[in-house]
Design a protein around this motif. Structure first.
Motif, PDB file in Angstrom:
ATOM      1  N   LEU A 123       0.802  -0.876   0.128  1.00 59.11           N
ATOM      2  CA  LEU A 123      -0.159  -0.204   0.098  1.00 59.11           C
ATOM      3  C   LEU A 123       1.143   1.069   0.237  1.00 59.11           C
ATOM      4  N   PRO A 124       0.672   1.927  -0.639  1.00 61.41           N
ATOM      5  CA  PRO A 124       1.728   3.915  -0.569  1.00 61.41           C
ATOM      6  C   PRO A 124       1.452   4.059   0.875  1.00 61.41           C
ATOM      7  N   THR A 125       2.344   4.743   1.318  1.00 63.92           N
ATOM      8  CA  THR A 125       2.299   5.300   2.652  1.00 63.92           C
ATOM      9  C   THR A 125       3.020   6.876   2.270  1.00 63.92           C
ATOM     10  N   ARG A 126       2.213   7.778   3.238  1.00 62.49           N
ATOM     11  CA  ARG A 126       3.210   8.473   3.283  1.00 62.49           C
ATOM     12  C   ARG A 126       3.269   8.803   4.966  1.00 62.49           C
ATOM     13  N   ILE A 127       3.978  10.232   5.107  1.00 64.75           N
ATOM     14  CA  ILE A 127       3.768  10.638   7.216  1.00 64.75           C
ATOM     15  C   ILE A 127       3.355  11.820   6.569  1.00 64.75           C
ATOM     16  N   ILE A 128       2.213  12.614   8.059  1.00 66.26           N
ATOM     17  CA  ILE A 128       1.841  13.619   7.528  1.00 66.26           C
ATOM     18  C   ILE A 128       2.111  13.834   9.339  1.00 66.26           C
ATOM     19  N   GLY A 129       2.272  15.217   9.877  1.00 69.54           N
ATOM     20  CA  GLY A 129       2.435  15.166  11.259  1.00 69.54           C
ATOM     21  C   GLY A 129       2.545  14.579  12.089  1.00 69.54           C
ATOM     22  N   GLY A 130       3.761  13.439  11.396  1.00 71.44           N
ATOM     23  CA  GLY A 130       4.923  12.595  12.326  1.00 71.44           C
ATOM     24  C   GLY A 130       3.745  10.842  12.302  1.00 71.44           C
ATOM     25  N   VAL A 131       2.292  11.427  11.144  1.00 72.86           N
ATOM     26  CA  VAL A 131       1.964   9.957  11.353  1.00 72.86           C
ATOM     27  C   VAL A 131       1.980   9.004  10.373  1.00 72.86           C
ATOM     28  N   VAL A 132       1.836   7.722  10.217  1.00 69.24           N
ATOM     29  CA  VAL A 132       2.130   7.137   9.007  1.00 69.24           C
ATOM     30  C   VAL A 132       1.060   6.504   8.676  1.00 69.24           C
ATOM     31  N   GLU A 133       0.178   7.244   7.155  1.00 73.45           N
ATOM     32  CA  GLU A 133      -0.568   6.866   6.304  1.00 73.45           C
ATOM     33  C   GLU A 133      -0.353   6.246   5.170  1.00 73.45           C
ATOM     34  N   ALA A 134      -1.458   5.023   5.307  1.00 75.66           N
ATOM     35  CA  ALA A 134      -1.257   4.587   3.948  1.00 75.66           C
ATOM     36  C   ALA A 134      -3.225   4.760   3.185  1.00 75.66           C
ATOM     37  N   ARG A 135      -2.917   3.937   1.949  1.00 69.79           N
ATOM     38  CA  ARG A 135      -4.397   4.317   0.939  1.00 69.79           C
ATOM     39  C   ARG A 135      -3.843   2.762   0.355  1.00 69.79           C
ATOM     40  N   LEU A 136      -5.285   2.573  -0.508  1.00 71.91           N
ATOM     41  CA  LEU A 136      -5.365   2.148  -0.966  1.00 71.91           C
ATOM     42  C   LEU A 136      -4.675   1.961  -2.693  1.00 71.91           C
TER      43      LEU A 136
END
Length: 279
Positions: free
Chosen positions: A265-278
């Motif tokens: 899953l693609p990931t990114r880091i926003i505000g110190g939080v790892v996020e993932a999406r389809l």
């Protein structure tokens, strides 16, 4: 089919055969080749098209006048190509669960009968007994057809050698999902988290974070309990159940029995939080 799945009496022979297959096909490279790791797709069902196509074409030609030579040639092609196809199938079969192996054992037995009948058909044709050759060929096609039905049950009902983890993607909603705080994500260690009740494994290497479906595509093994191992210079997760290995950078399968890549899953880091999406 249910009776065959529950036929524990088949295990006595099946367990012995499994040991023979695993003892004969020992090399990891050989097993990976036969599983189809290099292809990214199970090799056995792809190879089946050659003998099945040749034998079906033979049956059609046997109904037409003046096609004895062509029918004999296709009988030979189907018979010879069935041998390596069977080896690839046995390699897959040895890595299945017990109920799957029971169906697979009957599948193999039916195809063995078909192969024997086609070998007899080829011998009869080469000796000039074309009527006998046609008769044996039609019986062989019937046995191979029964084997194909069992193979379809094995794949589509029991999920043998299909990517059983990819259906997890359908349970994840659209958009970015918060997964874990970066501060709680250690370097070069696996952790498990959930998104919409779907289990993911996360792996951090430097500033790069991988989010991968946790269920192994081979037999739903828990990759979160797997070992991180360096293979060919890449960090990989190794399934604790059957040893399938996947690169953590991109999910590519490195070693079987899984012939399929694992979904990243693609990931990114926003505000110190790892996020993932389809994807």
């Amino acid at each position: 089919m249910r009776k065959i799945e529950q036929a524990s009496g088949l295990d006595r022979f099946g367990d012995r055969l499994q040991k023979v297959v695993q003892g004969t096909l020992r090399g990891q490279r050989v097993r990976d080749l036969l599983h189809g790791v290099w292809l990214g797709h199970p090799l056995h069902p792809a190879m089946v098209q050659v003998p099945a196509g040749a034998w079906i074409s033979t049956a059609v030609l046997d109904l037409l006048p003046g096609q004895r030579r062509a029918a004999t040639t296709l009988t030979a092609v189907g018979t010879l190509s069935a041998l390596p196809t069977a080896v690839a199938g046995l390699n897959d079969w040895a890595a299945l669960s017990r109920e799957q192996r029971r169906i697979g054992l009957v599948h193999a037995a039916s195809n063995t009968v078909g192969l024997a009948l086609y070998a007899g058909s080829l011998a009869a044709r080469l000796s000039g007994r074309h009527n006998l050759g046609r008769t044996l060929g039609w019986f062989g096609l019937g046995a191979a057809g029964a084997g194909a039905y069992l193979g379809g049950h094995l794949a589509y009902k029991q999920g043998a050698q299909v990517n059983v983890s990819v259906s997890e993607l359908h349970r994840i909603s659209d958009g970015w999902h918060s997964v874990v705080d970066v501060i709680d994500l250690p370097q070069r260690e696996l952790i498990t988290r959930r998104v919409d009740d779907v289990s993911l494994i996360l792996y951090r290497q430097g500033d790069e974070v991988t989010a991968m479906l946790e269920r192994c595509p081979h037999q739903s093994g828990p990759l979160g309990q797997g070992e991180v191992r360096e293979i060919d210079g890449h960090a990989c997760v190794v399934c604790p159940w059957h040893g399938s290995a996947f690169r953590l950078a991109d999910g590519e399968v490195v070693h079987g029995p899984s012939p399929n890549d694992q979904q990243i899953l693609p990931t990114r880091i926003i505000g110190g939080v790892v996020e993932a999406r389809l994807p």
